[in-house]
Design an enzyme around this catalytic site. Structure first.
Site, PDB file in Angstrom:
ATOM      1  CE1 TYR A 187      -6.037   4.939   9.517  1.00 57.11           C
ATOM      2  CE2 TYR A 187      -4.498   3.882  11.026  1.00 57.11           C
ATOM      3  CZ  TYR A 187      -4.745   4.560   9.849  1.00 57.11           C
ATOM      4  OH  TYR A 187      -3.708   4.863   9.002  1.00 57.11           O
ATOM      5  CB  ILE A 226       4.018   9.561   6.978  1.00 57.13           C
ATOM      6  CG1 ILE A 226       4.259   8.061   6.691  1.00 57.13           C
ATOM      7  CG2 ILE A 226       4.523  10.417   5.810  1.00 57.13           C
ATOM      8  CD1 ILE A 226       5.710   7.619   6.586  1.00 57.13           C
ATOM      9  CB  SER A 245      -1.663   1.550   8.320  1.00 57.85           C
ATOM     10  OG  SER A 245      -1.046   1.862   9.553  1.00 57.85           O
ATOM     11  CB  ALA A 265     -11.216  -2.852  12.339  1.00 57.53           C
ATOM     12  CB  SER A 266     -10.343   0.651   8.319  1.00 57.71           C
ATOM     13  OG  SER A 266     -11.529   1.046   8.904  1.00 57.71           O
ATOM     14  CE  LYS A 267      -5.511   3.153   6.532  1.00 56.51           C
ATOM     15  NZ  LYS A 267      -5.413   3.564   5.127  1.00 56.51           N
TER      16      LYS A 267
END
Ligand code: NAD
Length: 251
Positions: free
Chosen positions: A159, A191, A146, A161-163
């Site tokens: 989110y 998007i 992302s 941290a995940s990306k």
């Protein structure tokens, strides 16, 4: 419809989160470029619909019900590619789960679920796929990261941290797997997918103020970059991410 090069002819691809949005558009695009596609998703009707659309236009697809947070499901997913289509050339880690929340609002359960769906399977599916990808002459792991892997935003701490992890893992895997398997990431901006449908209009408008191209991207505009990255046209690209964000991160 424009004529497409068949850059993925005969290649076998597994795409997680392929029942909707970017994953679905990528599955359709890969199939149009000649790939045999395993549609992996927790959403059974959406996944069957995507596979059916590919099959009805003459392509090869198989749906497999998968919760990417379960190792046993990931094992079945990779097995499905091998037993149905004879191997694996492309793994596209794309599924995600997130609840919008600041760090202060985030619960331990939400933190865990976000990482269990959005980050851990990127490692675990890759680990399970590597033996198959090594048999391919064109093995690729493609991870949907992302823009929020590289720039911040309030209200999505787990989110982000995940990306961030997805992009770091892309780099780590690329070094471990070179020169046999390329590992690349795609970093979408905002998007137009179901994931964004609940964003309030005023938040959406404020966000677009910072997008030079002044609109949301379409899932097909991510899918076309994904097809490039998965193909031999991107044969000298590994360990990095391609930003597709209408210029959002330029400012
Ligand atoms: P989407 O909601 O349209 O699709 C996500 C898919 O993931 C759904 O089909 C859903 O069923 C599936 N999924 C959720 N949990 C799952 C699980 N446990 N196991 C298997 N499948 C599961 O969302 P999208 O916008 O297409 O997002 C696709 C990817 O793009 C995600 O990784 C997301 O973080 C990334 N992304 C999206 C945007 C955007 O603006 N839409 C921006 C940056 C990055």
């Amino acid at each position: 419809m424009t004529n497409l090069a068949m850059r993925l002819a005969g290649r076998v691809a597994v795409i997680t989160g392929a029942a909707s949005g970017i994953g679905r558009a990528t599955a359709l695009r890969f199939a149009r470029e000649g790939a045999h596609v395993v549609i992996a998703d927790i959403d059974v009707p959406g996944g069957k619909d995507c596979a059916g659309e590919i099959q009805s236009s003459g392509g090869q697809a198989r749906f497999v019900e998968v919760d990417v947070s379960r190792e046993s499901d990931l094992i079945r997913m990779i097995d499905c590619a091998v037993t149905t289509f004879g191997g694996l050339d492309i793994l596209h880690n794309n599924a995600f789960w997130a609840r919008g929340a600041t760090a202060l609002e985030t619960t331990a359960d939400d933190w865990q679920r976000t990482l269990d769906v959005t980050l851990r399977p990127v490692w675990q599916a890759s680990k399970l796929a590597i033996p198959q990808l090594l048999k391919s002459k064109a093995g690729v792991i493609l991870n949907t990261a992302s823009v929020h892997s590289i720039v911040g935003l309030t209200g999505s701490a787990a989110y982000q941290a995940s990306k961030g992890g997805v992009l770091s893992l892309t780099r780590a895997l690329s070094l471990e797997l070179a020169p046999h398997i390329r590992v690349v990431a795609i970093l979408p901006g905002t998007i137009d997918t179901p994931a964004n449908r609940d964003v309030p209009a005023e938040v959406h408008e404020a966000f677009l103020q910072n997008v030079p191209l002044a609109r949301r991207g379409q899932p097909e505009e991510i899918a076309s970059v994904a097809a490039f990255l998965a193909s031999d046209d991107a044969g000298y690209i590994t360990g990095t991410g391609i930003v597709v964000d209408g210029g959002y991160t330029t400012r």
